[in-house]
Design a protein around this motif. Sequence first.
Motif, PDB file in Angstrom:
ATOM      1  N   UNK A   2       1.832 -40.255  -3.926  1.00 15.53           N
ATOM      2  CA  UNK A   2       2.917 -40.742  -4.774  1.00 15.53           C
ATOM      3  C   UNK A   2       2.997 -39.990  -6.103  1.00 15.53           C
ATOM      4  N   UNK A   3       2.040 -39.139  -6.381  1.00 14.85           N
ATOM      5  CA  UNK A   3       2.016 -38.415  -7.655  1.00 14.85           C
ATOM      6  C   UNK A   3       2.976 -37.227  -7.618  1.00 14.85           C
ATOM      7  N   UNK A   4       3.906 -37.178  -8.570  1.00 21.13           N
ATOM      8  CA  UNK A   4       4.871 -36.084  -8.635  1.00 21.13           C
ATOM      9  C   UNK A   4       4.554 -35.092  -9.748  1.00 21.13           C
ATOM     10  N   UNK A   5       3.972 -35.576 -10.825  1.00 21.57           N
ATOM     11  CA  UNK A   5       3.634 -34.715 -11.966  1.00 21.57           C
ATOM     12  C   UNK A   5       2.188 -34.976 -12.357  1.00 21.57           C
ATOM     13  N   UNK A   6       1.443 -33.897 -12.562  1.00 22.36           N
ATOM     14  CA  UNK A   6       0.100 -34.025 -13.130  1.00 22.36           C
ATOM     15  C   UNK A   6      -0.143 -32.867 -14.087  1.00 22.36           C
ATOM     16  N   UNK A   7      -0.313 -33.194 -15.370  1.00 21.60           N
ATOM     17  CA  UNK A   7      -0.632 -32.216 -16.407  1.00 21.60           C
ATOM     18  C   UNK A   7      -2.020 -32.525 -16.969  1.00 21.60           C
ATOM     19  N   UNK A   8      -2.820 -31.486 -17.128  1.00 23.11           N
ATOM     20  CA  UNK A   8      -4.163 -31.659 -17.692  1.00 23.11           C
ATOM     21  C   UNK A   8      -4.379 -30.621 -18.791  1.00 23.11           C
ATOM     22  N   UNK A   9      -4.529 -31.111 -20.019  1.00 26.16           N
ATOM     23  CA  UNK A   9      -4.821 -30.247 -21.186  1.00 26.16           C
ATOM     24  C   UNK A   9      -3.838 -29.088 -21.310  1.00 26.16           C
ATOM     25  N   UNK A  10      -2.544 -29.418 -21.216  1.00 24.84           N
ATOM     26  CA  UNK A  10      -1.499 -28.395 -21.282  1.00 24.84           C
ATOM     27  C   UNK A  10      -1.011 -28.229 -22.724  1.00 24.84           C
ATOM     28  N   UNK A  11      -0.904 -26.982 -23.163  1.00 28.15           N
ATOM     29  CA  UNK A  11      -0.237 -26.659 -24.421  1.00 28.15           C
ATOM     30  C   UNK A  11       1.033 -25.882 -24.086  1.00 28.15           C
ATOM     31  N   UNK A  12       2.144 -26.318 -24.687  1.00 26.69           N
ATOM     32  CA  UNK A  12       3.456 -25.729 -24.389  1.00 26.69           C
ATOM     33  C   UNK A  12       3.908 -24.905 -25.587  1.00 26.69           C
ATOM     34  N   UNK A  13       4.337 -23.695 -25.294  1.00 20.56           N
ATOM     35  CA  UNK A  13       4.744 -22.771 -26.346  1.00 20.56           C
ATOM     36  C   UNK A  13       6.242 -22.502 -26.283  1.00 20.56           C
ATOM     37  N   UNK A  14       6.847 -22.369 -27.459  1.00 16.70           N
ATOM     38  CA  UNK A  14       8.226 -21.922 -27.583  1.00 16.70           C
ATOM     39  C   UNK A  14       8.198 -20.728 -28.530  1.00 16.70           C
ATOM     40  N   UNK A  15       8.544 -19.538 -28.018  1.00 10.41           N
ATOM     41  CA  UNK A  15       8.461 -18.315 -28.831  1.00 10.41           C
ATOM     42  C   UNK A  15       7.073 -18.141 -29.447  1.00 10.41           C
ATOM     43  N   UNK A  16       6.067 -18.292 -28.629  1.00 18.47           N
ATOM     44  CA  UNK A  16       4.656 -18.108 -29.024  1.00 18.47           C
ATOM     45  C   UNK A  16       4.140 -19.177 -29.984  1.00 18.47           C
ATOM     46  N   UNK A  17       4.983 -20.136 -30.330  1.00 19.63           N
ATOM     47  CA  UNK A  17       4.564 -21.212 -31.232  1.00 19.63           C
ATOM     48  C   UNK A  17       4.275 -22.463 -30.405  1.00 19.63           C
ATOM     49  N   UNK A  18       3.085 -23.079 -30.556  1.00 15.77           N
ATOM     50  CA  UNK A  18       2.812 -24.300 -29.787  1.00 15.77           C
ATOM     51  C   UNK A  18       3.680 -25.461 -30.273  1.00 15.77           C
ATOM     52  N   UNK A  19       4.400 -26.086 -29.331  1.00 14.82           N
ATOM     53  CA  UNK A  19       5.251 -27.226 -29.698  1.00 14.82           C
ATOM     54  C   UNK A  19       4.703 -28.541 -29.159  1.00 14.82           C
ATOM     55  N   UNK A  60      -3.659 -27.026 -16.830  1.00 15.25           N
ATOM     56  CA  UNK A  60      -3.282 -27.167 -15.423  1.00 15.25           C
ATOM     57  C   UNK A  60      -2.055 -28.058 -15.329  1.00 15.25           C
ATOM     58  N   UNK A  61      -1.094 -27.656 -14.505  1.00 18.74           N
ATOM     59  CA  UNK A  61       0.146 -28.437 -14.380  1.00 18.74           C
ATOM     60  C   UNK A  61       0.700 -28.307 -12.980  1.00 18.74           C
ATOM     61  N   UNK A  62       1.090 -29.443 -12.424  1.00 20.29           N
ATOM     62  CA  UNK A  62       1.682 -29.472 -11.090  1.00 20.29           C
ATOM     63  C   UNK A  62       2.917 -30.356 -11.126  1.00 20.29           C
ATOM     64  N   UNK A  63       4.002 -29.884 -10.512  1.00 15.93           N
ATOM     65  CA  UNK A  63       5.228 -30.673 -10.414  1.00 15.93           C
ATOM     66  C   UNK A  63       5.767 -30.576  -9.001  1.00 15.93           C
ATOM     67  N   UNK A  64       5.867 -31.711  -8.333  1.00 17.71           N
ATOM     68  CA  UNK A  64       6.438 -31.775  -6.972  1.00 17.71           C
ATOM     69  C   UNK A  64       5.766 -30.785  -6.025  1.00 17.71           C
ATOM     70  N   UNK A  68       2.402 -24.941 -11.571  1.00 18.82           N
ATOM     71  CA  UNK A  68       3.271 -24.335 -12.581  1.00 18.82           C
ATOM     72  C   UNK A  68       2.662 -23.129 -13.310  1.00 18.82           C
ATOM     73  N   UNK A  69       1.363 -23.122 -13.629  1.00 18.00           N
ATOM     74  CA  UNK A  69       0.833 -21.925 -14.304  1.00 18.00           C
ATOM     75  C   UNK A  69       0.923 -20.661 -13.442  1.00 18.00           C
ATOM     76  N   UNK A  70       0.985 -20.830 -12.130  1.00 17.64           N
ATOM     77  CA  UNK A  70       1.055 -19.677 -11.222  1.00 17.64           C
ATOM     78  C   UNK A  70       2.403 -19.597 -10.505  1.00 17.64           C
ATOM     79  N   UNK A  71       3.409 -20.227 -11.096  1.00 18.44           N
ATOM     80  CA  UNK A  71       4.728 -20.267 -10.476  1.00 18.44           C
ATOM     81  C   UNK A  71       5.362 -18.873 -10.494  1.00 18.44           C
ATOM     82  N   UNK A  72       5.800 -18.426  -9.322  1.00 14.89           N
ATOM     83  CA  UNK A  72       6.454 -17.120  -9.211  1.00 14.89           C
ATOM     84  C   UNK A  72       7.967 -17.294  -9.363  1.00 14.89           C
TER      85      UNK A  72
END
Length: 222
Positions: A2-19, A60-64, A68-72
């Motif tokens: 039933x799990x669709x999204x799982x994020x673990x210790x994710x940092x998200x960047x916008x233009x190299x700046x962590x948001x 680490x991030x997974x969606x459906x 995601x970190x290795x998404x082509x």
Amino acid sequence: MSELIKYTNVTIFQDERPVVSDLSLEVNKGEFVYLLGKTGSGKSSFLKTLYGDLPVKVGDANCCGFDLPHLKQREIPYLRRKLGIVFQDFQLLGDRSIYNNLKFVMKATGWRDEAKIKERIYEVFKKVNLEGKENKMPHELSGGEQQRVSIGRALVNDPELILADEPTGNLDPATSEEILVLLKDLSDTGRAVLFATHDMLVYNKFKSRTLTFDNGVVTELA
């Protein structure tokens, strides 16, 4: 599962700046989750990582089922077929009827059988209360009706997950409530819905699981 999204210790960047920093969360089928925070707090950036518009570089991030970190690049269309995305500004094609707006998306995602396309569009319009308006042009509809078309478009591929990014931002309070109720009803059918908003009037209409975004930190309200 039933799990669709799982994020673990994710940092998200916008233009190299962590948001958004050190984000860990799980979202399961059938959940309705508010993403609450001011404009610029990272809500949209988080949603963009889910549909492959921003890369996940840290954590680490997974969606459906997609890593995601290795998404082509070639995998992104397949990821997006599992998602429905609803934006604030509707993003409808103004040069064609709302029927053909949905048909355009379906053709772009691999539908070929005209009879099945027609059947699915009519099913979706029934779900979003737009029966009988299939041949209307977007400009002939109210803002609320246009957002219903946008939600219908998000539903055509029967997604597991709906991402709604400020979907009531251009609507009056009564219409905003209608859209909120429609999305809540969709979560009751087993889909997960992430509803990003900074509008407390909308948020206070009914209680549900809430993640707050503030200065790069995401906190789950108890």
